[in-house]
Design an enzyme around this catalytic site. Sequence first.
Site, PDB file in Angstrom:
ATOM      1  N   THR A   1       0.884  -1.152   0.000  1.00 33.08           N
ATOM      2  CA  THR A   1       0.000   0.000   0.000  1.00 33.08           C
ATOM      3  C   THR A   1       0.923   1.204   0.000  1.00 33.08           C
ATOM      4  O   THR A   1       2.040   1.112   0.480  1.00 33.08           O
ATOM      5  CB  THR A   1      -0.859   0.002   1.293  1.00 33.08           C
ATOM      6  OG1 THR A   1      -1.678  -1.156   1.312  1.00 33.08           O
ATOM      7  CG2 THR A   1      -1.731   1.235   1.388  1.00 33.08           C
TER       8      THR A   1
ATOM      9  N   THR B   1      -0.876   0.970   6.560  1.00 30.96           N
ATOM     10  CA  THR B   1      -0.545  -0.161   5.679  1.00 30.96           C
ATOM     11  C   THR B   1      -0.429  -1.403   6.549  1.00 30.96           C
ATOM     12  O   THR B   1       0.162  -1.362   7.628  1.00 30.96           O
ATOM     13  CB  THR B   1       0.768   0.083   4.915  1.00 30.96           C
ATOM     14  OG1 THR B   1       1.082  -1.107   4.175  1.00 30.96           O
ATOM     15  CG2 THR B   1       1.930   0.414   5.833  1.00 30.96           C
TER      16      THR B   1
ATOM     17  N   GLY C   1      -5.225  -5.584   6.111  1.00 28.19           N
ATOM     18  CA  GLY C   1      -6.362  -4.668   6.177  1.00 28.19           C
ATOM     19  C   GLY C   1      -7.517  -5.095   7.046  1.00 28.19           C
ATOM     20  O   GLY C   1      -8.161  -4.251   7.683  1.00 28.19           O
TER      21      GLY C   1
END
Lengths: 313, 313
Positions: free
Chosen positions: A180, A231, A234
């Site tokens: 990310t 990041t 998730g």
Amino acid sequence: MKKYGIAIHGGAGTILKSLLTTEKEFEYKKALEDAIHAGETILNKGGTSLDAVEKAIICLENNPLFNAGKGAVFTNKGKHEMDACIMNGKDLTTGAVTGVSNIKNPISLSRAVMEKTEHVFLSGEGAMDFAKSINSNFENDDYFFVQMRYDQLQKAKETDSIILDHTVDGFENGEKKFGTVGAVALDIHGNLAAGTSTGGMTNKKFGRVGDSPIVGAGTYANNTTCAISCTGNGEFFIRSIVAYDVSCLMEYKGLSLKEACDIVVKDKLVKIGGEGGLVAIDSKGNIELPFNTEGMYRAKKSSTEELFIGIYK
Amino acid sequence: MKKYGIAIHGGAGTILKSLLTTEKEFEYKKALEDAIHAGETILNKGGTSLDAVEKAIICLENNPLFNAGKGAVFTNKGKHEMDACIMNGKDLTTGAVTGVSNIKNPISLSRAVMEKTEHVFLSGEGAMDFAKSINSNFENDDYFFVQMRYDQLQKAKETDSIILDHTVDGFENGEKKFGTVGAVALDIHGNLAAGTSTGGMTNKKFGRVGDSPIVGAGTYANNTTCAISCTGNGEFFIRSIVAYDVSCLMEYKGLSLKEACDIVVKDKLVKIGGEGGLVAIDSKGNIELPFNTEGMYRAKKSSTEELFIGIYK
């Protein structure tokens, strides 16, 4: 001159010095420096934190090293489905997209959602219809084809694993990295902004949405407290509403940015198995870059501090 | 016997006594009573708050009066795209779906995401692929066709308006209502749960996602604080991370459930133009049903309190 600052990340994970060649390390550092520089140039000239965050993320999205934009990983169906979010700490406006394909810069599409619609969060085909309606920059599949990402997909498919993370040089070196990119900034007008962009997980199925486009989970900005971009794995960041949790600990409990970040990243997340990190800046320009993994691609620079670039612990 | 309780909502908005016929009012009250009864029966027998929340929401989803499940409104393309989320306060696990069509009970699909995948949030076609893989209950388009909803779409299209709310008897009576259903519960084992389900906005475009499926925004449950389900103009609820904000005000500032709900719904939301309300229950069984609109379809019942059903202020 009033204080400004910017911090960025390019993903966290099991990033060990022994796993990166000197050449690769140099490439990552150069990419992070270029992105910071692009954002800082805007802030230094009195530009907005929103512009700086968007610009820095565009640099990272355009670089195949990172799992966002051009370097986005492949889904199970061999597509690229990207998520992004941006938030303006001045008025708590925000825009986000999930599951968009062929969009060159998802972070800019998020900003268009924020500024040109009455909505906050658009998904899939609908989000792409909107992108077409405003003439967003599209790229064909060739643009997003990166051999290393394709090889990752084949390996993930062989083992039928849904890969929550991606690696720099393939799986074989054992590196685990949450792909990310993100940025947070404070401008000289006292306004905070945050943005996050990702290609998700290699071999992901079922239209999985991670924390990046979720306001409060992967991304949050509020002038009264801080701006955050996360990041990590998730699912745990969504369940913990990580970004807003840092903000609430500051606003309601009176903690400093550092204290709030340490509790959320190094204690609360660890307890439920959440791996990753975040970049954060508060309204006074303090910057924190906490993570609970072996490493996180990160950099920061402010009007009073020299450039810092870090990869390992 | 240990305390238990349940509260539900069927949407908030400009719901005035002068706009509802006696017959319609009776129908709504009966539907709310049936849903509460279904959930309470489970709690009374020692069942889980998760089962009670799911069951109560299934009742509301199966009733065409409410904008969820069978009664979901039409999108701009004449489809039904539904969102739902469920959360277990015991371990902070959660599941959510957005943009699913032809699913009879999106709340049950959310629960399957929570219990049968390593993910939290699935979207669109992918979420429906998952639904097929676990043999979810599908219904054809006829099941979801409700004349009143279809008439609403035609009216919305005539004025090219994207309707953020839906009405009971069409637009002409001036009623403004945010169509979502939700439930929260505490079981005798001390566990909290929350769930929310919605058909979104009439004439919605671009795959818009509202607050209902966003953990922390429209739905949240945590045994240490409370369980919350929201209804309102979702964009403002996303920006304010409403559900988790109530929880944080209790956990970090030591406020009571009532104090936290009043600050979030009647002060913070009002200041940014957020209209709607929520149902909430805390770990001691206290129930709150705050809203800042003219009305909210709502009901509550606990082991120590009689059934309450409300529509207007």
